[in-house]
Design an enzyme around this catalytic site. Sequence first.
Site, PDB file in Angstrom:
ATOM      1  CD  GLU A  77      -3.115  -0.800   2.118  1.00  0.00           C
ATOM      2  OE1 GLU A  77      -4.206  -0.450   1.620  1.00  0.00           O
ATOM      3  OE2 GLU A  77      -2.923  -0.898   3.355  1.00  0.00           O
ATOM      4  CG  HIS A  96      -2.401   3.115   5.732  1.00  0.00           C
ATOM      5  ND1 HIS A  96      -3.765   3.391   5.847  1.00  0.00           N
ATOM      6  CD2 HIS A  96      -2.312   1.768   5.590  1.00  0.00           C
ATOM      7  CE1 HIS A  96      -4.450   2.263   5.770  1.00  0.00           C
ATOM      8  NE2 HIS A  96      -3.608   1.265   5.608  1.00  0.00           N
ATOM      9  CG  HIS A  98      -5.131  -1.198   9.760  1.00  0.00           C
ATOM     10  ND1 HIS A  98      -4.582  -2.448   9.611  1.00  0.00           N
ATOM     11  CD2 HIS A  98      -5.007  -0.582   8.564  1.00  0.00           C
ATOM     12  CE1 HIS A  98      -4.135  -2.581   8.380  1.00  0.00           C
ATOM     13  NE2 HIS A  98      -4.366  -1.464   7.716  1.00  0.00           N
ATOM     14  CG  HIS A 166      -8.098   0.004   4.887  1.00  0.00           C
ATOM     15  ND1 HIS A 166      -7.708  -0.144   3.582  1.00  0.00           N
ATOM     16  CD2 HIS A 166      -6.984  -0.223   5.605  1.00  0.00           C
ATOM     17  CE1 HIS A 166      -6.416  -0.437   3.515  1.00  0.00           C
ATOM     18  NE2 HIS A 166      -5.964  -0.489   4.732  1.00  0.00           N
TER      19      HIS A 166
END
Lengths: 239, 239, 239, 239
Positions: A77, A96, A98, A166
């Site tokens: 990603e 990024h 979660h 996500h």
Amino acid sequence: MAKLDDLLEDLVTANRVLASQGIVDSFGHVSIRHPGNPMRYFLSRARAPERVEIGDIMEFTLEGDPVDAKGRRPYLERFIHGAAYEMRPDVMSVIHNHSPGVIPFGITGRTMRPVMHMCATIGHEVPIWDQHTKFGDTNLLVESMAMGRDLAKKLGKGRTALMRGHGAVVVGPDLRATVYTAVYLELNAKLQMQAEAMSKKVKFLTKGETKLVAATTTPANVNRAWENWCRKADRPYKE
Amino acid sequence: MAKLDDLLEDLVTANRVLASQGIVDSFGHVSIRHPGNPMRYFLSRARAPERVEIGDIMEFTLEGDPVDAKGRRPYLERFIHGAAYEMRPDVMSVIHNHSPGVIPFGITGRTMRPVMHMCATIGHEVPIWDQHTKFGDTNLLVESMAMGRDLAKKLGKGRTALMRGHGAVVVGPDLRATVYTAVYLELNAKLQMQAEAMSKKVKFLTKGETKLVAATTTPANVNRAWENWCRKADRPYKE
Amino acid sequence: MAKLDDLLEDLVTANRVLASQGIVDSFGHVSIRHPGNPMRYFLSRARAPERVEIGDIMEFTLEGDPVDAKGRRPYLERFIHGAAYEMRPDVMSVIHNHSPGVIPFGITGRTMRPVMHMCATIGHEVPIWDQHTKFGDTNLLVESMAMGRDLAKKLGKGRTALMRGHGAVVVGPDLRATVYTAVYLELNAKLQMQAEAMSKKVKFLTKGETKLVAATTTPANVNRAWENWCRKADRPYKE
Amino acid sequence: MAKLDDLLEDLVTANRVLASQGIVDSFGHVSIRHPGNPMRYFLSRARAPERVEIGDIMEFTLEGDPVDAKGRRPYLERFIHGAAYEMRPDVMSVIHNHSPGVIPFGITGRTMRPVMHMCATIGHEVPIWDQHTKFGDTNLLVESMAMGRDLAKKLGKGRTALMRGHGAVVVGPDLRATVYTAVYLELNAKLQMQAEAMSKKVKFLTKGETKLVAATTTPANVNRAWENWCRKADRPYKE
């Protein structure tokens, strides 16, 4: 290159701090734009943030090609990072994660807003990106620049965006401010959920307050937390 | 027998990882099917998972008879494992736990569904087994193959089933993928509870997304978590 | 007196275990009845459970008089213990705590019931005692045998009772079973709160299940947890 | 000056205890009034409480001017402390924190009341101060004596006040009692939120109970917690 070495050590530290603060678990990643070349960024190879070491840090083109892979596997990603750097010349760091607290917001469409001053840098309203809108059924990974760009569009000029089912993407003008925003995004989620369960009338920060607080969130303030987080993550602290 | 020795060490590690991740407390257990003999499985003697050592691992027939007990007492509920292996040739590992997050779902009849991509391997819908339906008032322990088979029927072709007023059973094609599913089943419970408290309209993963994510949950992905969990549980990591 | 020495070390361990498991904070206490003299019990001097050492353990008459104080200050609320021992010849151990999960039940009048098998020893229904009913405005401490007896009356023949705006009392046939019940009372509170927030229809354990599970909660089962808790609290484990 | 040295070490300890108990994160601060000069108070330089050391402690006039800065940067919000000392001759210690549990109360206008005896020193009702009322849009920092005085007015004769979208201020007759109140304010928030979610009818402590408990909250009681907190924060304990 002393300054770049320091930045890369700070990047390793950021990985450990995000893990220690519960903002990432075994998944999630943080990058910085190359201070000398805006067309490059640094990001670890695919490894849990808590385990990242200086030898894991790889250099990438904005399109996501490793500059010197040395057999190391990159995050699938990484396009989240490249597309954000591409679209936003002001952004020097991307996270990024979660972050668990934000998931219920992403999957109910509830808009996050800052509930307390520490959380002002998340922005006045946090947009939600749903991969399904443009791409239909997918494995929910941002595996291409096309997907990364669609997410960056939703991010707009802000510092945070949720990713339905996500997690979140967080950006900022430097590494430490970005980690700070990610930590307080998670706290904001938890407190907003509690407040909205208590009452239909919640006083969020006004637009004016959000702006003024963000302007007061100086490197000195951020460093007060950074010093503390470094030591909790057992990493050396440089002001 | 090097490969079996590695698997048994991994099984000890799985015990410690499940404890360290809060998926089991002093109770709960994890087994693997014998790689060379589908009619046998390995499971610790009756001991808290956090305390399990290589000398605790016992071998059982699918019916639950110890192969060489050496005076070690087995778990009363080993029949959960044996019945799952009997009914499902594809299953190579079984976990039984009292995962706290899932209890409210089991006792309210609320169906768990994946809320985020990490949780897709729990399956599109998690069935609930109630021992009372077939067996009336019991001590809620799965103490016989009859009870184990009834539970395995409810599990069907999926990877998870809740046990009302008790906990859950989780199965998988290998040990690490099963531990992964158990960890994310607990997280899913927590996040689904929060989301459903916030709103009547929750976007779960679509059937298509669930399938695609599960297909992407490769050993490489699972290993990123496994490496991290090993080190947190102070156990050696082998890729 | 070897057996008494072991029991007193177990009592020190119980203090540490309750603290380590979050069932007591700096306040709360646990006692055992003298195995050789039913008119006496052992309880630490007034100190946080986490700090209790063998030299802190004092002997008391059921009325709460220290047998050999040696200048040590007793808990003001030792009468909770004395009155329970006085009223219940079957009780060999008493715990008083401020278990946070139970407080909302005590102050809303909501009846706790077992939600899962591990919690069955709390009893089919947990009564709530309100000091205000008989004594009006007080400082909420059980500072006399009169108050302790009123609480013991509410406890009845069961193993648990909540104390409104204060905490809980837990009793049992031996020390380890009582600690076990106290740990699972707290878990039950948390899970029942979650389940009742999800749905008006919650399946608690039936009366039959509660009885059968309690009968299966043998010393062997309790010891599986006790061994684990000892090691987590850094205390030696004797079977 | 031995007594002052002990007090300053206790102040360092208070910083560490508040951090260890989760009452402050990287932000928040605690001060004591100079025992020999009511026109002065002691407060650390701007640093995370967990990191504060004896050399960080600075002396201030009530107006917030450092007596001997030695190049150390003070907290921008020291005016919270100075204004409280100015308005309240009975107050010998002040804490400002961003206690997460209280935030939902501050931003929904819900009044906190004591739910259990340990929390009685928060007062019968906790007032909420909103900086916006008098000062409009600000960066939410109490950066002046004018703002500090407005907050102290809201605090009135009590020991606690919430600050909307910011946190809380807690005062007391001595350092340890103030830390104690701050710890139990956070617990009260969590438990009140849970109770009010369960039922519209919550039995808070009566006015009479609140008074009687507060009168019983002696230094001996507070020290039981203080000893425990010291050791958990790895700081020496002096009775």
